[in-house]
Motif scaffolding. Sequence first.
Motif, PDB file in Angstrom:
ATOM      1  N   GLN A 249       0.847  -1.179   0.000  1.00 26.64           N
ATOM      2  CA  GLN A 249       0.000   0.000   0.000  1.00 26.64           C
ATOM      3  C   GLN A 249       0.890   1.239   0.000  1.00 26.64           C
ATOM      4  O   GLN A 249       2.038   1.194   0.416  1.00 26.64           O
ATOM      5  N   LEU A 302     -13.756   2.166   4.703  1.00 29.50           N
ATOM      6  CA  LEU A 302     -12.641   3.075   4.451  1.00 29.50           C
ATOM      7  C   LEU A 302     -13.122   4.317   3.703  1.00 29.50           C
ATOM      8  O   LEU A 302     -14.107   4.270   2.955  1.00 29.50           O
ATOM      9  N   THR A 303     -12.417   5.423   3.907  1.00 30.28           N
ATOM     10  CA  THR A 303     -12.678   6.609   3.110  1.00 30.28           C
ATOM     11  C   THR A 303     -12.071   6.419   1.726  1.00 30.28           C
ATOM     12  O   THR A 303     -11.253   5.503   1.501  1.00 30.28           O
ATOM     13  N   SER A 305      -9.909   8.342   0.294  1.00 26.32           N
ATOM     14  CA  SER A 305      -8.463   8.584   0.405  1.00 26.32           C
ATOM     15  C   SER A 305      -7.742   7.362   0.951  1.00 26.32           C
ATOM     16  O   SER A 305      -6.657   6.996   0.473  1.00 26.32           O
ATOM     17  N   GLU A 306      -8.331   6.701   1.937  1.00 25.98           N
ATOM     18  CA  GLU A 306      -7.717   5.490   2.497  1.00 25.98           C
ATOM     19  C   GLU A 306      -7.708   4.363   1.476  1.00 25.98           C
ATOM     20  O   GLU A 306      -6.728   3.611   1.364  1.00 25.98           O
ATOM     21  N   HIS A 309      -5.005   4.913  -0.996  1.00 28.22           N
ATOM     22  CA  HIS A 309      -3.690   4.609  -0.422  1.00 28.22           C
ATOM     23  C   HIS A 309      -3.404   3.118  -0.454  1.00 28.22           C
ATOM     24  O   HIS A 309      -2.312   2.705  -0.881  1.00 28.22           O
ATOM     25  N   ILE A 310      -4.353   2.278  -0.021  1.00 28.34           N
ATOM     26  CA  ILE A 310      -4.074   0.840   0.038  1.00 28.34           C
ATOM     27  C   ILE A 310      -3.972   0.217  -1.353  1.00 28.34           C
ATOM     28  O   ILE A 310      -3.401  -0.867  -1.511  1.00 28.34           O
TER      29      ILE A 310
END
Length: 335
Positions: A249, A302-303, A305-306, A309-310
Amino acid sequence: MVPGMFIPADHHRHFVTKEDLMGQKESRPKRWLSPSLETDDQVLRGAIGFVKLEDGLTARFSNAEDLHDLTLEAECGPRICVSLILEGQIDAFIGEFKMPMPVYDPEAHHWTPAALVFSQSKPEKFVRIARKGVRIKKVILSISHEWLFGHLELSDQDFAVFKDFAERHFATLKWTPSAHAISLAEQIIAAPKRTPFQYKLYIATRAYGVLEEAFQKFSSQHTPAFVNAVDGKDRQKLESVERFLIEQQGHWITADELAFTAGMSPNSLQRLLNRTYGLSTARFIRRFMLEKAREALERDGLTISEAAHISGYSSPANFSTAFKREFGLSPKQVT
């Protein structure tokens, strides 16, 4: 032992004998290969369960440690199987197909579960080879073709996808189980002792939840990549590739980086992925990472943005564009 034997809170003090293991009613007949033991000898510490939920739908589950180097075999008829193995590693073969097992991280003291849907279009021999001291925690749901197509209407938009999967011998589809699916499996494994009706109902409601998540991967919106049969060495390489991508990630994985991790040349990896999934390396990476993000959005809250990221995207905007191109939906539409 009776079908659907519950797993008590003190399961580490509970033992299963050879007679218990071989005599489960309604479960498939087994052949004992080794070691040589008496019928009342203890073979497992913990408990196992088998429940026939409907005609054509069964649940098999366990949380048990092998007390011997134990080898069993049985015949498995045509079916679709949803396997969620939470902890432990044994050698389990259906024909020449080796079942994937969880991966243990010794630093984090954590198991990464192995979740798989696979099809059998003809009978095969099942062989289980376990080592003394290994504990297996699992839920296996077996579905007959009659059950599946008795519930799936011809007009369903995913009918052709399910039909294609069911007719392909050893077609497989892996997914990363959500925290919700893992929780459902844990509840099945630790189902409380109740009346037979309440016990079966308790197992069934949770089994349907696991099936619902697994079968979401067949949705036309998910464009699933079914796996063609591959030999043992190639399967090990594919599993190492998938484990690596699951753990990554925060940055985008290149085809060269993935090939290096798999111990292969970029061209060899490309040929393997194309032969197995019908995808280029770049396309495989993008689809795998976006599927990982979608599952996190749908199940784990999760948002955007999250999720970006992952899946390796530094920009949520670029992630949203790639997500919509892949699934035909924006990330907001699946949350």
